[in-house]
Design a protein around this motif. Structure first.
Motif, PDB file in Angstrom:
ATOM      1  N   LYS A  80       0.820  -1.204   0.000  1.00 65.31           N
ATOM      2  CA  LYS A  80       0.000   0.000   0.000  1.00 65.31           C
ATOM      3  C   LYS A  80       0.858   1.260   0.000  1.00 65.31           C
ATOM      4  O   LYS A  80       1.846   1.355   0.717  1.00 65.31           O
ATOM      5  N   VAL A  81       0.408   2.222  -0.802  1.00 63.90           N
ATOM      6  CA  VAL A  81       1.054   3.529  -0.844  1.00 63.90           C
ATOM      7  C   VAL A  81       0.605   4.302   0.394  1.00 63.90           C
ATOM      8  O   VAL A  81      -0.592   4.438   0.647  1.00 63.90           O
ATOM      9  N   GLU A  82       1.569   4.768   1.182  1.00 62.16           N
ATOM     10  CA  GLU A  82       1.251   5.529   2.384  1.00 62.16           C
ATOM     11  C   GLU A  82       0.983   6.986   2.038  1.00 62.16           C
ATOM     12  O   GLU A  82       1.397   7.480   0.985  1.00 62.16           O
ATOM     13  N   SER A  83       0.293   7.677   2.924  1.00 63.42           N
ATOM     14  CA  SER A  83      -0.038   9.089   2.731  1.00 63.42           C
ATOM     15  C   SER A  83       1.234   9.911   2.502  1.00 63.42           C
ATOM     16  O   SER A  83       2.198   9.779   3.251  1.00 63.42           O
ATOM     17  N   GLY A  84       1.238  10.723   1.444  1.00 61.66           N
ATOM     18  CA  GLY A  84       2.376  11.571   1.135  1.00 61.66           C
ATOM     19  C   GLY A  84       3.522  10.871   0.420  1.00 61.66           C
ATOM     20  O   GLY A  84       4.557  11.478   0.166  1.00 61.66           O
ATOM     21  N   GLU A  85       3.335   9.602   0.095  1.00 63.89           N
ATOM     22  CA  GLU A  85       4.388   8.806  -0.545  1.00 63.89           C
ATOM     23  C   GLU A  85       4.064   8.622  -2.024  1.00 63.89           C
ATOM     24  O   GLU A  85       2.916   8.396  -2.383  1.00 63.89           O
ATOM     25  N   SER A  86       5.064   8.689  -2.886  1.00 70.84           N
ATOM     26  CA  SER A  86       4.836   8.417  -4.303  1.00 70.84           C
ATOM     27  C   SER A  86       4.789   6.898  -4.502  1.00 70.84           C
ATOM     28  O   SER A  86       5.374   6.147  -3.710  1.00 70.84           O
ATOM     29  N   PRO A  87       4.110   6.438  -5.547  1.00 67.28           N
ATOM     30  CA  PRO A  87       4.107   4.997  -5.828  1.00 67.28           C
ATOM     31  C   PRO A  87       5.525   4.441  -5.995  1.00 67.28           C
ATOM     32  O   PRO A  87       5.822   3.339  -5.534  1.00 67.28           O
ATOM     33  N   GLU A  88       6.403   5.218  -6.623  1.00 63.72           N
ATOM     34  CA  GLU A  88       7.779   4.766  -6.827  1.00 63.72           C
ATOM     35  C   GLU A  88       8.507   4.573  -5.492  1.00 63.72           C
ATOM     36  O   GLU A  88       9.177   3.557  -5.273  1.00 63.72           O
ATOM     37  N   ASP A  89       8.367   5.559  -4.588  1.00 60.35           N
ATOM     38  CA  ASP A  89       8.995   5.447  -3.262  1.00 60.35           C
ATOM     39  C   ASP A  89       8.408   4.277  -2.482  1.00 60.35           C
ATOM     40  O   ASP A  89       9.120   3.553  -1.790  1.00 60.35           O
ATOM     41  N   CYS A  90       7.103   4.099  -2.586  1.00 60.40           N
ATOM     42  CA  CYS A  90       6.429   2.987  -1.922  1.00 60.40           C
ATOM     43  C   CYS A  90       7.007   1.655  -2.387  1.00 60.40           C
ATOM     44  O   CYS A  90       7.300   0.779  -1.566  1.00 60.40           O
ATOM     45  N   LEU A  91       7.177   1.520  -3.680  1.00 56.99           N
ATOM     46  CA  LEU A  91       7.669   0.253  -4.216  1.00 56.99           C
ATOM     47  C   LEU A  91       9.073  -0.064  -3.705  1.00 56.99           C
ATOM     48  O   LEU A  91       9.337  -1.186  -3.263  1.00 56.99           O
ATOM     49  N   HIS A  92       9.958   0.916  -3.734  1.00 55.45           N
ATOM     50  CA  HIS A  92      11.313   0.698  -3.212  1.00 55.45           C
ATOM     51  C   HIS A  92      11.261   0.289  -1.737  1.00 55.45           C
ATOM     52  O   HIS A  92      11.956  -0.644  -1.322  1.00 55.45           O
ATOM     53  N   ARG A  93      10.443   0.997  -0.945  1.00 55.66           N
ATOM     54  CA  ARG A  93      10.329   0.697   0.486  1.00 55.66           C
ATOM     55  C   ARG A  93       9.782  -0.714   0.720  1.00 55.66           C
ATOM     56  O   ARG A  93      10.347  -1.500   1.491  1.00 55.66           O
ATOM     57  N   GLU A  94       8.686  -1.036   0.045  1.00 60.92           N
ATOM     58  CA  GLU A  94       8.041  -2.339   0.239  1.00 60.92           C
ATOM     59  C   GLU A  94       8.955  -3.498  -0.173  1.00 60.92           C
ATOM     60  O   GLU A  94       9.025  -4.509   0.510  1.00 60.92           O
ATOM     61  N   ILE A  95       9.647  -3.361  -1.285  1.00 60.97           N
ATOM     62  CA  ILE A  95      10.517  -4.438  -1.767  1.00 60.97           C
ATOM     63  C   ILE A  95      11.694  -4.632  -0.808  1.00 60.97           C
ATOM     64  O   ILE A  95      12.096  -5.763  -0.524  1.00 60.97           O
ATOM     65  N   LYS A  96      12.208  -3.544  -0.268  1.00 56.42           N
ATOM     66  CA  LYS A  96      13.293  -3.653   0.717  1.00 56.42           C
ATOM     67  C   LYS A  96      12.768  -4.330   1.989  1.00 56.42           C
ATOM     68  O   LYS A  96      13.417  -5.228   2.538  1.00 56.42           O
ATOM     69  N   GLU A  97      11.577  -3.935   2.458  1.00 58.79           N
ATOM     70  CA  GLU A  97      10.993  -4.514   3.674  1.00 58.79           C
ATOM     71  C   GLU A  97      10.624  -5.984   3.492  1.00 58.79           C
ATOM     72  O   GLU A  97      10.896  -6.805   4.358  1.00 58.79           O
ATOM     73  N   GLU A  98       9.997  -6.312   2.377  1.00 60.67           N
ATOM     74  CA  GLU A  98       9.474  -7.666   2.164  1.00 60.67           C
ATOM     75  C   GLU A  98      10.520  -8.660   1.674  1.00 60.67           C
ATOM     76  O   GLU A  98      10.439  -9.844   1.988  1.00 60.67           O
ATOM     77  N   LEU A  99      11.478  -8.188   0.858  1.00 60.60           N
ATOM     78  CA  LEU A  99      12.398  -9.109   0.177  1.00 60.60           C
ATOM     79  C   LEU A  99      13.877  -8.853   0.460  1.00 60.60           C
ATOM     80  O   LEU A  99      14.729  -9.641   0.053  1.00 60.60           O
ATOM     81  N   ASN A 100      14.187  -7.711   1.084  1.00 59.39           N
ATOM     82  CA  ASN A 100      15.573  -7.369   1.411  1.00 59.39           C
ATOM     83  C   ASN A 100      16.446  -7.158   0.176  1.00 59.39           C
ATOM     84  O   ASN A 100      17.632  -7.418   0.198  1.00 59.39           O
ATOM     85  N   ILE A 101      15.834  -6.707  -0.919  1.00 64.50           N
ATOM     86  CA  ILE A 101      16.618  -6.486  -2.139  1.00 64.50           C
ATOM     87  C   ILE A 101      16.418  -5.068  -2.655  1.00 64.50           C
ATOM     88  O   ILE A 101      15.482  -4.369  -2.261  1.00 64.50           O
ATOM     89  N   GLU A 102      17.299  -4.661  -3.565  1.00 66.52           N
ATOM     90  CA  GLU A 102      17.210  -3.376  -4.245  1.00 66.52           C
ATOM     91  C   GLU A 102      16.761  -3.621  -5.681  1.00 66.52           C
ATOM     92  O   GLU A 102      17.107  -4.641  -6.285  1.00 66.52           O
ATOM     93  N   ILE A 103      15.994  -2.658  -6.203  1.00 69.06           N
ATOM     94  CA  ILE A 103      15.481  -2.771  -7.571  1.00 69.06           C
ATOM     95  C   ILE A 103      15.748  -1.479  -8.335  1.00 69.06           C
ATOM     96  O   ILE A 103      15.952  -0.425  -7.741  1.00 69.06           O
ATOM     97  N   ASP A 104      15.726  -1.584  -9.658  1.00 67.00           N
ATOM     98  CA  ASP A 104      15.760  -0.416 -10.548  1.00 67.00           C
ATOM     99  C   ASP A 104      14.441  -0.383 -11.312  1.00 67.00           C
ATOM    100  O   ASP A 104      14.032  -1.395 -11.900  1.00 67.00           O
ATOM    101  N   LEU A 105      13.775   0.766 -11.300  1.00 61.20           N
ATOM    102  CA  LEU A 105      12.522   0.910 -12.032  1.00 61.20           C
ATOM    103  C   LEU A 105      12.803   1.022 -13.524  1.00 61.20           C
ATOM    104  O   LEU A 105      13.667   1.794 -13.937  1.00 61.20           O
ATOM    105  N   LEU A 106      12.076   0.249 -14.324  1.00 64.32           N
ATOM    106  CA  LEU A 106      12.230   0.275 -15.773  1.00 64.32           C
ATOM    107  C   LEU A 106      11.039   0.933 -16.461  1.00 64.32           C
ATOM    108  O   LEU A 106      11.203   1.689 -17.409  1.00 64.32           O
ATOM    109  N   ASP A 107       9.822   0.622 -15.979  1.00 60.04           N
ATOM    110  CA  ASP A 107       8.622   1.107 -16.646  1.00 60.04           C
ATOM    111  C   ASP A 107       7.439   1.020 -15.692  1.00 60.04           C
ATOM    112  O   ASP A 107       7.371   0.106 -14.871  1.00 60.04           O
ATOM    113  N   ARG A 108       6.534   1.987 -15.807  1.00 62.72           N
ATOM    114  CA  ARG A 108       5.278   1.934 -15.045  1.00 62.72           C
ATOM    115  C   ARG A 108       4.169   1.553 -16.012  1.00 62.72           C
ATOM    116  O   ARG A 108       4.030   2.154 -17.078  1.00 62.72           O
TER     117      ARG A 108
END
Length: 136
Positions: free
Chosen positions: A37-65
């Motif tokens: 879930k996207v938190e209040s005041g958070e962009s979808p991109e920031d949310c995705l980086h945060r969630e993937i780090k929390e859930e999977l412990n990995i880093e990602i690079d965004l390619l396309d929305r």
């Protein structure tokens, strides 16, 4: 009520990551693209980086929305699923919320029992597979 939720279509070596929901989550046993879930005041991109780090412990690079998909599991509550095509950047994959993960090739995409909200994304991924593998 519309709830924005991001999800990552994580690419690595011509495969995509699927995660299985645990018993402590809604829809236990179903498979999904990881995110949250996207938190209040958070962009979808920031949310995705945060969630993937929390859930999977990995880093990602965004390619396309990709275009969003909406799904309702219960009346009055709509999930707006915002998919991002991403690449695996680094880290050791450690599950903190899910029970299992699989790296799926095109022929394996429909072997797992996907959560209903993720099915349109799986179908889109299947249609775009050739160009994704060529471009990324």
């Amino acid at each position: 009520m519309i709830i924005p939720v991001t999800c990552a279509i994580i690419l690595l070596e011509r495969k995509v990551l699927a995660t299985q929901r645990s018993e402590s989550m809604n829809l236990p046993g179903f498979w999904e693209f990881p995110g949250g879930k996207v938190e209040s005041g958070e962009s979808p991109e920031d949310c995705l980086h945060r969630e993937i780090k929390e859930e999977l412990n990995i880093e990602i690079d965004l390619l396309d929305r990709w275009n969003s998909f909406e799904h309702s599991y219960q009346p009055g509550k709509i999930i707006q699923l915002i998919p991002f095509l991403v690449s695996f950047k680094g880290g050791e994959l450690i599950l903190s919320e899910h029970t299992a993960y699989r790296w799926l090739g095109l022929s394996e995409l429909f072997e797992v029992n996907w959560a209903q909200a993720d099915i349109p994304i799986v179908q889109e991924l299947s249609r775009k597979w050739g160009s994704i593998q060529k471009n990324y």
